[in-house]
Structure formats: structure tokens, C-alpha cells
Motif scaffolding. Structure first.
Motif, PDB file in Angstrom:
ATOM      1  N   GLU A   1       0.827  -1.197   0.000  1.00  0.00           N
ATOM      2  CA  GLU A   1       0.000   0.000   0.000  1.00  0.00           C
ATOM      3  C   GLU A   1       0.870   1.260   0.000  1.00  0.00           C
ATOM      4  OE1 GLU A   1      -2.879   0.054   3.111  1.00  0.00           O
ATOM      5  OE2 GLU A   1      -3.738  -1.889   2.582  1.00  0.00           O
ATOM      6  N   LEU A   2       0.283   2.341  -0.539  1.00  0.00           N
ATOM      7  CA  LEU A   2       1.006   3.613  -0.592  1.00  0.00           C
ATOM      8  C   LEU A   2       1.394   4.092   0.803  1.00  0.00           C
ATOM      9  CD1 LEU A   2      -0.950   5.873  -3.129  1.00  0.00           C
ATOM     10  CD2 LEU A   2       1.423   5.124  -3.349  1.00  0.00           C
ATOM     11  N   PRO A   3       2.647   4.478   1.017  1.00  0.00           N
ATOM     12  CA  PRO A   3       3.006   5.182   2.247  1.00  0.00           C
ATOM     13  C   PRO A   3       2.460   6.621   2.195  1.00  0.00           C
ATOM     14  CG  PRO A   3       4.930   4.151   1.220  1.00  0.00           C
ATOM     15  CD  PRO A   3       3.830   4.143   0.210  1.00  0.00           C
ATOM     16  N   LYS A   4       2.417   7.247   3.321  1.00  0.00           N
ATOM     17  CA  LYS A   4       1.821   8.583   3.406  1.00  0.00           C
ATOM     18  C   LYS A   4       2.566   9.613   2.569  1.00  0.00           C
ATOM     19  CE  LYS A   4       0.141   7.427   8.007  1.00  0.00           C
ATOM     20  NZ  LYS A   4       0.215   7.687   9.459  1.00  0.00           N
ATOM     21  N   GLN A   5       3.894   9.533   2.538  1.00  0.00           N
ATOM     22  CA  GLN A   5       4.667  10.536   1.803  1.00  0.00           C
ATOM     23  C   GLN A   5       4.492  10.426   0.289  1.00  0.00           C
ATOM     24  OE1 GLN A   5       5.940   7.971   3.444  1.00  0.00           O
ATOM     25  NE2 GLN A   5       7.726   7.091   2.416  1.00  0.00           N
ATOM     26  N   HIS A   6       3.951   9.294  -0.185  1.00  0.00           N
ATOM     27  CA  HIS A   6       3.709   9.112  -1.615  1.00  0.00           C
ATOM     28  C   HIS A   6       2.290   9.518  -2.019  1.00  0.00           C
ATOM     29  CE1 HIS A   6       7.379   7.364  -3.160  1.00  0.00           C
ATOM     30  NE2 HIS A   6       7.416   6.454  -2.200  1.00  0.00           N
ATOM     31  N   GLY A   7       1.469   9.936  -1.059  1.00  0.00           N
ATOM     32  CA  GLY A   7       0.125  10.355  -1.404  1.00  0.00           C
ATOM     33  C   GLY A   7      -0.961   9.394  -1.007  1.00  0.00           C
ATOM     34  N   ALA A   8      -0.727   8.633   0.062  1.00  0.00           N
ATOM     35  CA  ALA A   8      -1.730   7.673   0.533  1.00  0.00           C
ATOM     36  C   ALA A   8      -3.011   8.399   0.948  1.00  0.00           C
ATOM     37  CB  ALA A   8      -1.156   6.888   1.721  1.00  0.00           C
ATOM     38  N   PRO A   9      -4.160   7.696   0.863  1.00  0.00           N
ATOM     39  CA  PRO A   9      -4.286   6.311   0.398  1.00  0.00           C
ATOM     40  C   PRO A   9      -4.516   6.171  -1.098  1.00  0.00           C
ATOM     41  CG  PRO A   9      -6.367   7.038   1.277  1.00  0.00           C
ATOM     42  CD  PRO A   9      -5.422   8.191   1.464  1.00  0.00           C
ATOM     43  N   ILE A  10      -4.693   7.300  -1.819  1.00  0.00           N
ATOM     44  CA  ILE A  10      -4.962   7.213  -3.252  1.00  0.00           C
ATOM     45  C   ILE A  10      -4.452   8.468  -3.953  1.00  0.00           C
ATOM     46  CG2 ILE A  10      -7.306   8.165  -2.965  1.00  0.00           C
ATOM     47  CD1 ILE A  10      -8.140   6.266  -5.291  1.00  0.00           C
ATOM     48  N   ARG A  11      -3.785   8.263  -5.070  1.00  0.00           N
ATOM     49  CA  ARG A  11      -3.216   9.382  -5.820  1.00  0.00           C
ATOM     50  C   ARG A  11      -3.343   9.122  -7.312  1.00  0.00           C
ATOM     51  NH1 ARG A  11       3.001  10.250  -5.856  1.00  0.00           N
ATOM     52  NH2 ARG A  11       2.424  11.172  -7.857  1.00  0.00           N
ATOM     53  N   LEU A  12      -3.074  10.142  -8.072  1.00  0.00           N
ATOM     54  CA  LEU A  12      -3.108  10.061  -9.527  1.00  0.00           C
ATOM     55  C   LEU A  12      -1.682   9.902 -10.046  1.00  0.00           C
ATOM     56  CD1 LEU A  12      -5.064  10.409 -12.018  1.00  0.00           C
ATOM     57  CD2 LEU A  12      -4.405  12.822 -11.993  1.00  0.00           C
ATOM     58  N   VAL A  13      -1.526   9.184 -11.166  1.00  0.00           N
ATOM     59  CA  VAL A  13      -0.234   9.071 -11.836  1.00  0.00           C
ATOM     60  C   VAL A  13      -0.463   9.302 -13.330  1.00  0.00           C
ATOM     61  CG1 VAL A  13       1.765   7.628 -12.344  1.00  0.00           C
ATOM     62  CG2 VAL A  13       0.610   7.416 -10.130  1.00  0.00           C
ATOM     63  N   VAL A  14       0.137  10.382 -13.859  1.00  0.00           N
ATOM     64  CA  VAL A  14       0.004  10.729 -15.280  1.00  0.00           C
ATOM     65  C   VAL A  14       1.420  10.804 -15.842  1.00  0.00           C
ATOM     66  CG1 VAL A  14      -1.169  12.235 -16.931  1.00  0.00           C
ATOM     67  CG2 VAL A  14      -1.968  12.143 -14.568  1.00  0.00           C
ATOM     68  N   PRO A  15       1.981   9.711 -16.318  1.00  0.00           N
ATOM     69  CA  PRO A  15       3.428   9.625 -16.540  1.00  0.00           C
ATOM     70  C   PRO A  15       3.983  10.478 -17.663  1.00  0.00           C
ATOM     71  CG  PRO A  15       2.337   7.658 -17.373  1.00  0.00           C
ATOM     72  CD  PRO A  15       1.295   8.440 -16.633  1.00  0.00           C
ATOM     73  N   TRP A  16       3.160  10.972 -18.586  1.00  0.00           N
ATOM     74  CA  TRP A  16       3.692  11.810 -19.663  1.00  0.00           C
ATOM     75  C   TRP A  16       3.664  13.305 -19.311  1.00  0.00           C
ATOM     76  CZ3 TRP A  16      -1.352  10.108 -19.834  1.00  0.00           C
ATOM     77  CH2 TRP A  16      -2.348  11.030 -20.144  1.00  0.00           C
ATOM     78  N   LYS A  17       3.190  13.602 -18.109  1.00  0.00           N
ATOM     79  CA  LYS A  17       3.153  14.985 -17.643  1.00  0.00           C
ATOM     80  C   LYS A  17       4.101  15.168 -16.454  1.00  0.00           C
ATOM     81  CE  LYS A  17      -1.666  15.789 -19.060  1.00  0.00           C
ATOM     82  NZ  LYS A  17      -1.447  16.944 -19.943  1.00  0.00           N
ATOM     83  N   TYR A  18       4.421  16.415 -16.158  1.00  0.00           N
ATOM     84  CA  TYR A  18       5.267  16.687 -15.003  1.00  0.00           C
ATOM     85  C   TYR A  18       4.556  16.250 -13.718  1.00  0.00           C
ATOM     86  CZ  TYR A  18       8.284  19.357 -18.124  1.00  0.00           C
ATOM     87  OH  TYR A  18       9.131  19.727 -19.142  1.00  0.00           O
ATOM     88  N   GLY A  19       5.352  15.902 -12.721  1.00  0.00           N
ATOM     89  CA  GLY A  19       4.834  15.260 -11.527  1.00  0.00           C
ATOM     90  C   GLY A  19       3.782  16.037 -10.771  1.00  0.00           C
ATOM     91  N   PHE A  20       3.773  17.357 -10.845  1.00  0.00           N
ATOM     92  CA  PHE A  20       2.802  18.112 -10.063  1.00  0.00           C
ATOM     93  C   PHE A  20       1.370  17.903 -10.561  1.00  0.00           C
ATOM     94  CE2 PHE A  20       4.042  21.211 -13.358  1.00  0.00           C
ATOM     95  CZ  PHE A  20       2.815  21.730 -13.767  1.00  0.00           C
TER      96      PHE A  20
END
Length: 340
Positions: A243-262
Motif C-alpha cells: 500500500e502507498l506510504p503517506k509521503q507518496h500520497g496515501a491512500p490514493i493518488r493520480l499518476v500521469v506519466p507523460w506529464k510533469y509530476g505536479f
């Protein structure tokens, strides 16, 4: 005397016939009664043999069996992590970033402006219970609790490149589900053109929000609906096989790999389908530096630095590898049709 006509068996209406279970129970009763009577007679003749009457099985035994079956089904529920790797996204042109390094080098301004401080400052953040609402211009609004985030949709693992607008990069194994699966479930209305992602606001647990109350909290991001439907767009609930740790955006986050991380919003509390391009956090703070599309394009520099190269972080954040930046972070075959 009046003539009494006794109908034959086949002339009797079905409603007057003795049911099978009553008939069988009657036979059992008669058999038992006969046995008891015989036992009494034998006892009077001096026999020592004792016949015990028939006793049906108590209903509690059946209830115990049902309970055991339910417990066995619960034990058969497989853990959500680790999930099977999607073969389409199982290889990269670089090694994965070390998990410890990736977990200790994070941009998460809700907690700190210092990347290495996020891990400690997010430690007390409460992520369970959690509620995610999917709402707006949809036919089937959806609400998921903490367990539902990990169980509602089939999970898979994907290896993605991560490119920060600050010109550093990583390679991360995310676990989650495609955004398109969620979109199909809620069935957007025809007027929906964009998707807005809203994150939490809790200054008591997020010191970055407490220290910077003038910023446009909560953090918001957005995508065009065709970008959200793209097969790359991923909703992550896990990383590195857990499961996602808190510093990675737990419990759910978005990932859009062709765009900048923000653009990949963290700790999301609501996903809303809207009819207009939504305002976004960094675009409101610095509109000349952070556009809405935010695609990774090496030929388009940031106002304060070049984007032609990136510092790839592997096992030591202080000794990154310098690599050329890839157009759309290397995912042009998946997204170039979106931008002409």
C-alpha cells in the motif's frame, strides 16, 4: 342412510392429499412409537435391552456449518498486494529507483517544502478512515471508503517513469487501476469536458497548510476528459508491492506519466467531472511557470531552467545520472494523438 361416496385416490384433489414430508414424518413417528411400545413389553418380560426414542438433529448444528463456510470464504480473500504486473508496462529503459530513496525524496507541500522532511512530517497523517467521492456530471456517482479503494477495481502493477518539473526523475513500480475503469463505472454525462481532482485540507495534521494559509488550498489538479481516459492515466493505491506510504500520497493518488509530476495529485478526496477547465493549484500560484497541460517537452524550457536533460535518481539522490529528457517522458506512442 345417505350414500357416502369415498373417492378413489386418483379422484382426490391435490389440496387434500397428505404432503410427502408429513407422510414421511408420520411413518417415522409410528415406527418410533412402535419401538417404544415394544421396549415396554420387553421390559415387562425382564429384558435388559433399552430402546431410545428418535431425536432429530438440533438446528444449531446447521447454523454452525453455515458459520464455518462463511469463515472459510473470508480466509479465501486474497491480499490486494502485491498485484500482478501488467506485461505492457513491465519493462523500462532504466533501473527502478531504490525504494528507500524514492520514499525519502518527495514533493508534498502540504507537509513541507523540503523533500527529505516530508517523510517525518507526514508520519501522523491519518489516512484510515478515508472517503473518496466521484461526483459532478456523472450518471452513477460513487463513494469509496478505505477498503473500497483497494478492492473496488482489479489492481495491477505498472512500471512508470516519473519526471518532475524541477528536472529530476525516477522510475517507480505503481500498483492501482486505470482511470478509465473508474470513468466507465460512473458514466460521465455528455456535458463533462474535464476532470477535477481535489485533495485534502487539514492544517492540524499537515504543517505545510498551517504554515502557508495564503496558498490556494486544497491542492487541485485537472485533466481533459480524453487525457483522463487515456490508457496510461493511472489511479495508484500502492507502490513497490504494498500500500502507498503517506509521503507518496496515501491512500490514493493520480499518476500521469507523460506529464510533469505536479499534475499527479496526492491524497485525493474527490474526483469531479465538470464542464469547464478547472483551476489548478500551481497555475494559480505561478501561471507563467506552470501551465494546465504540463506535458514533458524537452524543447520547451521552464522560465528558470532548461528541460532538455534530467537528473535520474537511482540509489543515491546526491549522485543522479544525467539523461536526455524524452518527449512526453517517453510515452509519445500513447499520447501524441491527443495533441496533434
Amino acid at each position: 342412510m345417505p350414500n357416502i361416496v369415498i373417492p378413489k385416490g386418483w379422484e382426490m384433489p391435490e389440496s387434500e392429499a397428505t404432503s410427502e414430508d408429513v407422510y414421511l414424518n408420520r411413518r417415522k413417528f409410528l415406527k418410533t412409537a412402535g419401538a417404544v411400545g415394544a421396549a415396554g413389553m420387553l421390559a415387562g418380560c425382564g429384558s435388559e435391552r433399552v430402546f431410545e426414542p428418535f431425536e432429530p438433529e438440533p438446528p444449531a448444528a446447521a447454523e454452525d456449518e453455515d458459520r464455518e463456510e462463511e469463515e472459510e470464504k473470508e480466509e479465501e480473500v486474497k491480499p490486494a498486494y502485491p498485484a500482478q504486473t501488467n506485461p505492457k508496462f513491465s519493462e523500462l529503459d532504466r533501473d527502478l529507483t531504490n525504494e528507500e530513496i524514492a520514499g525519502g525524496y518527495n514533493n508534498f507541500y502540504e507537509f513541507s517544502r523540503g523533500k527529505t522532511a516530508v517523510l517525518e512530517k507526514a508520519e501522523k497523517f491519518v489516512i484510515n478512515p478515508w472517503t473518496l467521492e466521484v461526483k459532478g456530471l456523472v450518471r452513477n456517482p460513487l463513494t469509496l471508503d478505505y477498503d473500497g479503494l483497494h478492492r473496488r477495481f482489479p489492481l495491477e502493477e505498472r512500471l512508470y517513469r516519473l519526471r518532475c518539473v524541477e528536472a529530476w526523475s525516477m522510475a517507480i513500480p505503481w500498483t492501482g487501476f486505470p482511470m478509465s475503469a473508474l470513468i466507465d463505472a460512473v458514466a460521465p454525462q455528455s456535458g463533462a469536458t474535464h476532470v477535477r481532482f481535489n485533495t485534502f485540507i487539514n492544517p492540524d495534521q499537515a504543517p505545510g497548510q498551517f504554515d502557508n494559509p495564503q496558498w490556494p488550498w486544497p491542492y487541485q489538479e485537472g485533466l481533459r476528459i480524453d487525457e483522463a481516459m487515456n490508457e496510461l492515466t493511472f489511479v495508484a493505491t500502492g507502490v513497490y508491492g504494498h500500500e502507498l506510504p503517506k509521503q507518496h500520497g496515501a491512500p490514493i493518488r493520480l499518476v500521469v506519466p507523460w506529464k510533469y509530476g505536479f499534475k499527479s495529485a496526492k491524497s485525493i478526496v474527490s474526483i469531479e467531472f465538470v464542464a469547464e477547465q478547472p483551476a489548478t493549484f500551481w497555475n494559480e500560484l505561478a501561471p507563467t511557470e506552470y501551465g494546465f497541460l504540463a506535458n514533458v517537452e524537452p524543447q520547451v524550457p521552464h522560465p528558470r531552467w532548461s528541460q532538455a536533460t534530467e537528473r535520474f535518481i537511482t540509489t543515491d539522490a546526491s549522485k543522479p545520472l544525467i539523461r536526455p529528457t524524452l518527449l512526453y517522458n517517453g510515452y509519445q506512442e500513447f499520447v501524441r494523438q491527443l495533441y496533434g
